[in-house]
Write an enzyme that holds these catalytic residues in place. Structure first.
Site, PDB file in Angstrom:
ATOM      1  CD  GLN A   1      -1.538   6.176   1.533  1.00  0.00           C
ATOM      2  OE1 GLN A   1      -2.132   6.822   2.437  1.00  0.00           O
ATOM      3  NE2 GLN A   1      -1.370   6.148   0.397  1.00  0.00           N
TER       4      GLN A   1
ATOM      5  CG  HIS B   1      -0.879   9.190  -0.328  1.00  0.00           C
ATOM      6  ND1 HIS B   1      -1.423   9.380  -1.535  1.00  0.00           N
ATOM      7  CD2 HIS B   1      -2.022   9.367   0.441  1.00  0.00           C
ATOM      8  CE1 HIS B   1      -2.670   9.486  -1.568  1.00  0.00           C
ATOM      9  NE2 HIS B   1      -2.859   9.574  -0.330  1.00  0.00           N
TER      10      HIS B   1
ATOM     11  CG  HIS C   1      -5.424  10.666  -4.083  1.00  0.00           C
ATOM     12  ND1 HIS C   1      -5.824   9.985  -2.880  1.00  0.00           N
ATOM     13  CD2 HIS C   1      -5.650   9.984  -5.242  1.00  0.00           C
ATOM     14  CE1 HIS C   1      -6.458   8.563  -3.444  1.00  0.00           C
ATOM     15  NE2 HIS C   1      -6.254   8.707  -4.693  1.00  0.00           N
TER      16      HIS C   1
ATOM     17  CE1 TYR D   1      -2.758  14.986   0.827  1.00  0.00           C
ATOM     18  CE2 TYR D   1      -3.434  12.790  -0.102  1.00  0.00           C
ATOM     19  CZ  TYR D   1      -3.622  13.727   0.423  1.00  0.00           C
ATOM     20  OH  TYR D   1      -4.999  13.654   1.049  1.00  0.00           O
TER      21      TYR D   1
HETATM   22  C1  LIG Z   1     -12.888   9.510   3.791  1.00  0.00           C
HETATM   23  C2  LIG Z   1     -11.841   8.763   2.820  1.00  0.00           C
HETATM   24  C3  LIG Z   1     -10.184   9.079   3.311  1.00  0.00           C
HETATM   25  C4  LIG Z   1      -9.250   8.425   2.453  1.00  0.00           C
HETATM   26  N1  LIG Z   1      -8.119   8.436   3.084  1.00  0.00           N
HETATM   27  C5  LIG Z   1      -7.228   7.970   2.301  1.00  0.00           C
HETATM   28  C6  LIG Z   1      -5.885   7.850   2.400  1.00  0.00           C
HETATM   29  O1  LIG Z   1      -5.396   8.043   3.612  1.00  0.00           O
HETATM   30  N2  LIG Z   1      -4.897   7.346   1.658  1.00  0.00           N
HETATM   31  C7  LIG Z   1      -5.268   7.154   0.347  1.00  0.00           C
HETATM   32  O2  LIG Z   1      -4.167   6.608  -0.502  1.00  0.00           O
HETATM   33  N3  LIG Z   1      -6.464   7.142  -0.299  1.00  0.00           N
HETATM   34  C8  LIG Z   1      -7.370   7.696   0.820  1.00  0.00           C
HETATM   35  N4  LIG Z   1      -8.549   7.780   0.193  1.00  0.00           N
HETATM   36  C9  LIG Z   1      -8.916   7.254  -0.968  1.00  0.00           C
HETATM   37  C10 LIG Z   1      -9.363   5.790  -1.106  1.00  0.00           C
HETATM   38  O3  LIG Z   1      -8.302   5.032  -0.707  1.00  0.00           O
HETATM   39  C11 LIG Z   1      -9.790   5.014  -2.450  1.00  0.00           C
HETATM   40  O4  LIG Z   1      -8.878   5.425  -3.274  1.00  0.00           O
HETATM   41  C12 LIG Z   1     -11.092   5.861  -2.751  1.00  0.00           C
HETATM   42  O5  LIG Z   1     -12.104   5.968  -1.918  1.00  0.00           O
HETATM   43  C13 LIG Z   1     -11.692   5.029  -4.108  1.00  0.00           C
HETATM   44  O6  LIG Z   1     -11.776   3.591  -3.792  1.00  0.00           O
HETATM   45  P1  LIG Z   1     -13.192   3.004  -3.418  1.00  0.00           P
HETATM   46  O7  LIG Z   1     -14.497   3.224  -4.166  1.00  0.00           O
HETATM   47  O8  LIG Z   1     -13.012   1.646  -3.135  1.00  0.00           O
HETATM   48  O9  LIG Z   1     -13.679   3.819  -1.914  1.00  0.00           O
HETATM   49  C14 LIG Z   1      -9.484   8.108   1.024  1.00  0.00           C
HETATM   50  C15 LIG Z   1     -11.065   8.310   0.591  1.00  0.00           C
HETATM   51  C16 LIG Z   1     -11.982   8.728   1.343  1.00  0.00           C
HETATM   52  C17 LIG Z   1     -13.389   8.560   0.842  1.00  0.00           C
END
Ligand SMILES: Cc1cc2nc3c(=O)[nH]c(=O)nc-3n(C[C@H](O)[C@H](O)[C@H](O)COP(=O)(O)O)c2cc1C
Length: 382
Positions: free
Chosen positions: A120, A188, A191, A193
Site C-alpha cells: 500500500q 491508500h 481514512h 489521508y
Molecule cells: C493498528 C492498526 C493499523 C492500521 N494500519 C492500516 C494501514 O496501514 N493501512 C490501512 O489502509 N488501514 C490500516 N488500518 C485499518 C485496517 O486495515 C482495517 O481497515 C480496520 O482495522 C478494520 O478492519 P478489521 O476489523 O478487520 O480489523 C489499521 C488499523 C489498525 C487497528
C-alpha cells in the site's frame, strides 16, 4: 456455479480473476493493509528510516502460510518526513539503501503460497502527528483538531509543482515495487489521508483545477492512477485502491460522490477496491468508537462495518473486483455475503494480526472471533 448452489463456506474458497490484469486471486479472503510497525526508525539518522526489518518478512511468510488469497502490505509512506507513525516501511527516493532488495524478500514471502501481493502506498498530508512533522502539506490549510490522542500541525497547501513532485514519488515507489516482484500496488484512498483531503470539500478549499467541483477534487487521484499506469504500463500490474464509502463527517465526502469517484477510478484502470470508511476525526474503521455506526442493525446482524455501502458501490462497477474490510469475524457471515453476491471478497485486518492462520481455519469452518477478542493494539503489546 451460481451462488445458490454452493455451500456457504465453499463460497470463500472460490478463486476470482482481476479482469484487467488477468491475475487470479485463489480465494475470497484478503489481508487488508495494516501497519506492521516492523521497519527501522531512528530520528537521528533519518536516512535509515523505513527499511523493513526481518520481522516484516516473517510476518508476510506467516500470512502466506495462513492462506489469505490476496495480501496487502501496510501503508508505505512515499516521503520519509511524513510518516503516519514511527516504524512504518518507507519508500523515499532519497534513501541511500537499495529499495528493491529491501522489499523483495517480503514480497517473495507473501507470494510463496500463491497469494497476490499488493503493497500500500500512502502520503498522510495533514494527518501526520506533529511530533513527527509539525509542518505538514495538504490540499489546503485546514488543520486537523486533536484526535486519536495526538495533535497535528497546520498544513500548507501543496503548490502545483509539489503535487507533481508528490505524484512522482508514488510513481517511483510503484516502479520499485514492480521490480521487487509485487503484483501491483494499492493506494491508500481512505481514512482521511491525502487522497481524501483532495476529495473532501471539507479539507479541499482550493480555487485552482484541483478544488471546487467533484471533477476537480478527483483530479489528484485520477492523475495519480494515470501516472502509475504510464510508468507500469503492463496490464499485468494491478492498480488497486482502499477507498472510503463515506467519511461520516458533515460537509465531507458523501456516499453519493463516492459512487461517482469509484466509477471514474474503475474507468481509469483500478482493478480492485477495498471499501472502508472514516477519517482520523471519525474513525469508523475502528468499529468501536462511533456509537451510532456500531449500533446500526445491519452492523449487528451482518458483522461488517461497511457492507451496506459496499454492496451499493459494487452495483456501480462493471469490471473491478470489490471487497470490504472492517468487522468480519465469522466465516459464515463472510461466506453468506460472498455467496449472495453482495460483495466479491472480505478483508481482514486485526483478525489476521491476532491469528495469521485465520483464513485457513475459516475455510475449514472452524472459526469465530468475538469482537472483544481483538484490541486495536496487539495483545502481546498491551
Ligand atoms: C493498528 C492498526 C493499523 C492500521 N494500519 C492500516 C494501514 O496501514 N493501512 C490501512 O489502509 N488501514 C490500516 N488500518 C485499518 C485496517 O486495515 C482495517 O481497515 C480496520 O482495522 C478494520 O478492519 P478489521 O476489523 O478487520 O480489523 C489499521 C488499523 C489498525 C487497528
Amino acid at each position: 456455479m451460481s451462488p445458490q448452489n454452493i455451500s456457504p463456506v465453499s463460497a470463500l474458497a472460490q478463486p476470482i480473476t482481476l479482469k484487467l490484469s488477468g491475475k487470479v486471486i485463489p480465494n475470497r479472503l484478503y489481508r487488508t493493509p495494516l501497519s506492521e510497525y516492523a521497519s527501522s526508525y531512528d530520528e537521528n539518522n533519518i536516512e535509515s528510516t523505513g527499511r523493513p526489518l526481518p520481522r516484516y518478512v516473517e510476518l508476510y511468510q506467516e500470512l502466506a502460510d495462513g492462506g489469505a488469497g490476496l495480501i496487502c502490505f501496510g501503508n508505505i509512506p512515499v516521503d520519509r518526513n511524513s510518516l503516519e507513525n514511527y516504524n512504518n516501511a518507507v519508500l523515499d527516493p532519497r534513501n541511500p539503501w537499495d529499495p528493491v532488495e529491501a522489499f523483495r524478500p517480503a514480497i517473495k514471502a507473501a507470494k510463496s503460497r500463491g497469494a497476490l501481493c499488493l503493497p500500500q502506498l500512502q502520503y498522510p498530508g495533514r494527518q501526520v502527528p506533529d511530533f513527527i512533522n509539525p509542518h505538514p502539506k495538504s490540499s489546503s490549510d485546514v488543520q486537523l483538531e486533536p484526535c486519536l490522542n495526538k495533535t497535528y500541525g497546520k498544513p500548507t497547501p501543496l503548490s502545483k509543482a509539489e503535487i507533481k513532485e508528490l505524484i512522482g514519488r508514488y510513481v517511483w515507489a510503484a516502479g520499485v515495487l514492480a521490480e521487487a516482484g509485487a503484483d501491483g500496488i494499492i493506494l491508500h484512498a481512505c481514512h482521511g489521508y491525502i487522497i481524501n483531503q483532495f476529495l473532501s470539500p471539507k479539507t479541499n478549499k482550493r480555487t485552482d483545477e484541483y478544488g471546487g467541483s467533484l471533477e476537480n477534487r478527483a483530479r489528484f487521484v485520477l492523475e495519480l492512477v494515470n501516472a502509475i499506469k504510464a510508468k507500469c504500463p503492463s496490464r499485468r500490474f494491478v492498480i488497486a485502491a482502499k477507498l472510503s464509502c463515506h467519511d461520516f463527517m458533515e460537509g465531507g465526502q458523501s456516499f453519493a460522490e463516492q459512487c461517482v469517484v469509484i466509477k471514474w477510478l474503475e474507468e481509469a484502470g483500478v482493478d480492485f477496491f477495498d471499501i472502508s470508511g472514516g477519517t482520523y476525526a471519525t474513525p469508523a474503521w475502528r468499529g468501536n468508537i462511533m456509537t451510532e455506526l456500531a449500533e446500526r442493525p445491519s452492523r449487528k446482524e451482518r458483522g461488517s462495518y461497511f457492507i451496506e455501502w459496499a454492496q451499493e458501490l459494487k452495483k456501480v462497477l462493471s469490471r473491478a473486483v470489490i471487497g470490504t474490510t472492517g468487522g468480519w469475524r465469522d466465516s459464515h457471515r463472510m461466506a453468506e455475503a460472498v455467496a449472495k453476491g453482495d460483495i466479491d471478497m472480505c478483508g481482514l485486518g486485526r483478525p489476521l494480526r491476532e491469528d495469521p492462520y485465520f483464513v485457513n481455519k475459516a475455510m475449514r469452518e472452524e472459526v469465530r472471533f468475538s469482537e472483544c477478542d481483538i484490541p486495536d493494539v496487539p495483545k502481546s503489546k498491551l
